[in-house]
Write a protein that holds these residues in place. Structure first.
Motif, PDB file in Angstrom:
ATOM      1  N   MET A 121      34.561  44.541  41.766  1.00 36.07           N
ATOM      2  CA  MET A 121      34.092  43.147  41.844  1.00 36.07           C
ATOM      3  C   MET A 121      32.962  43.000  42.856  1.00 36.07           C
ATOM      4  SD  MET A 121      37.274  41.432  44.005  1.00 36.07           S
ATOM      5  CE  MET A 121      38.539  42.024  42.889  1.00 36.07           C
ATOM      6  N   SER A 122      32.278  41.870  42.762  1.00 31.35           N
ATOM      7  CA  SER A 122      31.194  41.563  43.696  1.00 31.35           C
ATOM      8  C   SER A 122      31.772  41.135  45.041  1.00 31.35           C
ATOM      9  CB  SER A 122      30.328  40.434  43.135  1.00 31.35           C
ATOM     10  OG  SER A 122      31.075  39.219  43.119  1.00 31.35           O
ATOM     11  N   GLU A 123      30.891  41.048  46.045  1.00 30.95           N
ATOM     12  CA  GLU A 123      31.321  40.581  47.367  1.00 30.95           C
ATOM     13  C   GLU A 123      31.872  39.156  47.299  1.00 30.95           C
ATOM     14  OE1 GLU A 123      29.277  42.320  51.330  1.00 30.95           O
ATOM     15  OE2 GLU A 123      28.059  40.953  50.159  1.00 30.95           O
ATOM     16  N   GLU A 124      31.226  38.334  46.503  1.00 33.03           N
ATOM     17  CA  GLU A 124      31.673  36.947  46.367  1.00 33.03           C
ATOM     18  C   GLU A 124      33.086  36.892  45.805  1.00 33.03           C
ATOM     19  OE1 GLU A 124      29.962  32.709  44.573  1.00 33.03           O
ATOM     20  OE2 GLU A 124      29.318  34.603  43.679  1.00 33.03           O
ATOM     21  N   GLU A 125      33.331  37.698  44.770  1.00 36.80           N
ATOM     22  CA  GLU A 125      34.677  37.742  44.180  1.00 36.80           C
ATOM     23  C   GLU A 125      35.689  38.308  45.173  1.00 36.80           C
ATOM     24  OE1 GLU A 125      33.752  38.469  39.458  1.00 36.80           O
ATOM     25  OE2 GLU A 125      33.336  40.089  40.864  1.00 36.80           O
ATOM     26  N   LEU A 126      35.256  39.286  45.967  1.00 39.73           N
ATOM     27  CA  LEU A 126      36.137  39.852  46.990  1.00 39.73           C
ATOM     28  C   LEU A 126      36.513  38.787  48.018  1.00 39.73           C
ATOM     29  CD1 LEU A 126      37.512  42.344  48.278  1.00 39.73           C
ATOM     30  CD2 LEU A 126      35.383  42.746  49.531  1.00 39.73           C
ATOM     31  N   HIS A 127      35.540  37.987  48.380  1.00 44.10           N
ATOM     32  CA  HIS A 127      35.775  36.905  49.333  1.00 44.10           C
ATOM     33  C   HIS A 127      36.856  35.953  48.808  1.00 44.10           C
ATOM     34  CE1 HIS A 127      34.004  33.542  52.059  1.00 44.10           C
ATOM     35  NE2 HIS A 127      34.836  34.302  52.736  1.00 44.10           N
ATOM     36  N   PHE A 128      36.800  35.669  47.513  1.00 41.48           N
ATOM     37  CA  PHE A 128      37.808  34.804  46.894  1.00 41.48           C
ATOM     38  C   PHE A 128      39.203  35.429  46.990  1.00 41.48           C
ATOM     39  CE2 PHE A 128      34.353  32.752  44.177  1.00 41.48           C
ATOM     40  CZ  PHE A 128      34.406  31.552  44.876  1.00 41.48           C
ATOM     41  N   GLN A 129      39.285  36.750  46.834  1.00 40.22           N
ATOM     42  CA  GLN A 129      40.592  37.416  46.891  1.00 40.22           C
ATOM     43  C   GLN A 129      41.272  37.171  48.242  1.00 40.22           C
ATOM     44  OE1 GLN A 129      42.292  38.879  44.474  1.00 40.22           O
ATOM     45  NE2 GLN A 129      40.671  38.769  42.923  1.00 40.22           N
ATOM     46  N   PHE A 130      40.466  37.072  49.296  1.00 33.55           N
ATOM     47  CA  PHE A 130      41.017  36.776  50.626  1.00 33.55           C
ATOM     48  C   PHE A 130      41.459  35.316  50.732  1.00 33.55           C
ATOM     49  CE2 PHE A 130      38.825  40.675  51.782  1.00 33.55           C
ATOM     50  CZ  PHE A 130      39.614  41.202  52.801  1.00 33.55           C
ATOM     51  N   SER A 131      40.756  34.435  50.024  1.00 29.69           N
ATOM     52  CA  SER A 131      40.987  32.998  50.230  1.00 29.69           C
ATOM     53  C   SER A 131      42.093  32.418  49.355  1.00 29.69           C
ATOM     54  CB  SER A 131      39.684  32.224  49.983  1.00 29.69           C
ATOM     55  OG  SER A 131      39.276  32.361  48.635  1.00 29.69           O
TER      56      SER A 131
END
Length: 670
Positions: A121-131
């Motif tokens: 996944m992209s960094e943006e999608e990774l960020h969502f996984q944390f949130s």
């Protein structure tokens, strides 16, 4: 705790892991988390098991990617880890191994999951996984805190705050490895990444105040070269019930971490000389190189590069305050010693290059050392074994020599260091030779290897530049070194004649024939070879003009092969430089004729020494001093970033990346 040892093949069926990646949210207060992070595991003992662990993790991670937006279980695991790390320093002081063990296990699980997330996944999608957090169907919720940045800062804080002991070795290793994984997006992009959320966090966010301490800690991890603690017995009583749980590659308390650390990363070449591996030292150095080579932001220079450029010696109390915001002090003697000992690895050579090129404090310190042979010898050994080294390692070693030869004091001192019995130099037994003569021999051998094999103009240029920088300071050249200088000229002369003959034959071919199409290639080859010949003549001339009386062996070799130079006397490209050589050859030839015929070698050498003292220096034409300075090419990141990440790919401990996924470099690069 309900933990028992598991094998990698059992992970996909593990009950606790199935629950973590499943469709149900798990409260952070649930006893499940304590059970999940209290596990042991049978360490993989070969590269096949390391790959199998990666493949098993992929299937589990993909299921979590699907379910995590609804369950928020990944974020919950992260918060469990963060809660454990708050008391980590106190736990270390109290020798609370259970607490450290659980924090390590949680981090290992996060690291394994992140590695797959980043490849999927992209960094943006990774960020969502944390949130993502637990929410009811039909509602939308995201945490206000930035858990992603919180983890990054926490890892940095862990590395710089937790002391390195046997009981903390594995969690410190995991923290460094997790940071490397978070930065590994670059592996999956052909172009150099210049903007990134992770870069922003590291270079502009809450991590920035810790920059100098992080760089200093990573350097000290490299300097200390701490071996991995030996396997220890599980100190916790295991309960009968409970299923096998997920494994920590480096769980020093739970299982034998040493076993898995002997594996190396994908494509790595284990060093048979190493009885015990140095995973933390290795991983810390790789992370340091990655951070140092991050591209500058538009208005934000890379703070890690600034720290590397500006740090000072702890022994230098007179040093004025630095204008650099991220400067610090470190023991230069310890750093120098570690660099001398570790030059067999690409990454240690790259660190040495980085410090020599960028940190003037350290360069000045190094050049003032009286034991430079401890550093130069390993560099010469890299060049000597050019056939076995990758091209990037050879380049770095050569550029290090070029930078060193920019210093006149270095060029003088290397002829004063006498070495005995160089075992790795096998062409000829060298029972006694100066470091300067050995350096000349190895550089000439590199040129000859390049002429016959790789034909790399860049390599030629740097080799000749190093010889040119040293030439005016040649002193008491070893007989063999003097012979090899003239032998190299003979090889170049022979090659020149061959190319000239080919060019002439092509001109004789019928007009319009296919042979004419190759004429420009011959012209180019001839031009290159004449440039190299010109440089060699200038190097010989520089030595004769500045230190002829110190180098009778070179005069002897010159006279012995004097016929080599005759064809270049009238050549328009060489006429000016040939004047001095002609004069020296004529002067000494005349004195030898006067001394009689059938002279012994000893008598010839005696005549040369007497002649050197009698030769009026004003008879030699003065030429500009030969001085070359290494300058990095424009956009050096285009070379260094793929190189650094190829080292990460090949040299990290306990990590595997599928070759098919790598975009940044080809598998045979370097």
């Amino acid at each position: 705790m309900g933990a028992k040892a598991s094998h990698v093949s059992e992970l996909s069926e593990n009950e606790n892991l199935r629950k973590l990646i499943g469709t149900e949210s798990i409260s952070e207060n649930d006893p499940f988390w304590n059970q999940l992070i209290s596990f042991s595991f049978t360490s993989p003992t070969n590269s096949a098991d390391t790959k199998l662990l990666e493949e098993t993790t992929i299937s589990l991670s993909k299921a979590l990617i699907v379910n995590n937006p609804r369950t928020g279980n990944f974020g919950a695991l992260v918060r469990i880890f963060l809660s454990r790390t708050k008391e980590l320093k106190i736990s270390t002081e109290c020798q609370d191994q259970l607490f450290i063990w659980q924090a390590h296990n949680a981090l290992f699980m996060i690291r394994c999951l992140l590695k797959v997330f980043i490849s999927q996944m992209s960094e943006e999608e990774l960020h969502f996984q944390f949130s993502y957090q637990e929410r009811a169907p039909g509602t939308c919720a995201a945490g206000e805190e930035d858990l992603f940045e919180e983890v990054l800062c926490n890892l940095v804080h862990l590395i710089i705050e937790v002391p390195l002991l046997d009981i903390t070795y594995s969690i410190l290793f995991e923290a460094v490895t997790t940071l490397l994984i978070l930065l590994s997006y670059q592996l999956f992009h052909k172009e150099i990444l210049r903007e990134s959320l992770i870069y922003k966090y590291l270079m502009q966010g809450r991590c920035v105040p810790f920059t100098s301490r992080l760089v200093k800690t990573l350097l000290y991890n490299f300097i200390r070269q701490e071996k991995c603690p030996p396997p220890v017995t599980h100190v916790f009583e295991q309960q009968a019930e409970g299923s096998g749980l997920f494994y920590g590659l480096a769980s020093g308390v739970a299982s034998g971490l040493w076993t898995v650390f002997t594996l190396g990363g994908a494509g790595s070449k284990p060093n048979p000389e190493e009885e015990r591996p140095l995973p933390l030292s290795n991983q810390s150095l790789l992370l340091l190189l990655v951070l140092a080579n991050l591209t500058d932001g538009v208005d934000t220079p890379n703070p890690y590069k600034q720290a590397i450029m500006s740090f000072k010696n702890t022994q230098d109390s007179s040093a004025p305050p630095s204008s650099h915001p991220h400067t610090f002090q470190i023991n230069f003697n310890s750093l120098y010693t570690a660099l001398c000992e570790q030059q067999k690895s690409d990454q240690a050579t790259l660190l040495l290059y980085t410090l020599l090129h960028q940190n003037t404090n350290f360069r000045t310190y190094m050049l003032a050392r009286t034991d430079m042979d401890n550093l130069v010898m390993p560099i010469l050994e890299i060049l000597y074994h050019v056939e076995d080294r990758n091209s990037h390692h050879v380049y770095m070693a050569l550029i290090i020599l070029l930078i060193l030869t920019e210093d006149d004091a270095f060029n003088r001192s290397i002829h004063e260091v006498i070495l005995k019995n160089i075992t790795w130099y096998t062409e000829r037994a060298l029972t006694e030779i100066s470091l300067g003569s050995l350096l000349i021999l190895v550089v000439i051998r590199t040129i000859q290897f390049n002429m016959t094999r790789t034909r790399d103009k860049y390599l030629h240029t740097n080799c000749l530049a190093a010889l040119a920088n040293m030439s005016s300071q040649f002193r008491s050249l070893h007989q063999y070194a003097a012979q090899r200088i003239i032998s190299l000229f003979a090889l170049l002369s022979k090659k020149h004649n061959k190319v000239l003959e080919q060019a002439t034959q092509s001109l004789r071919g019928p007009f319009g024939s296919d042979d004419n199409a190759s004429l420009p290639d011959y012209a180019q080859d001839l031009n290159v070879i004449e440039e190299v010949i010109r440089m060699m003549l200038e190097i010989i001339n520089s030595c004769l003009a500045n230190s002829l009386h110190h180098n009778p062996n070179l005069v002897y070799a010159l006279l012995y092969k004097r016929e080599l130079f005759e064809q270049f006397r009238s050549h328009p490209s060489f006429q000016d430089i040939m004047q001095n050589l002609d004069m020296v050859i004529g002067f000494f030839s005349s004195r030898l004729e006067q001394a009689g015929s059938d002279l012994s070698v000893e008598r010839v050498q005696e005549v040369i020494k007497q002649g050197a003292a009698a030769l009026p220096k004003d008879r030699l034409k003065k030429f500009p001093e030969l001085k070359f300075k290494y300058v990095e090419e424009d956009q050096p990141e285009e070379f260094f970033i793929p190189y650094v990440w190829s080292l990460v790919y090949n040299s990290t401990v306990g990590l595997y990346w599928s070759p098919q996924d790598i975009e940044l470099f080809t598998m045979d690069s370097g």
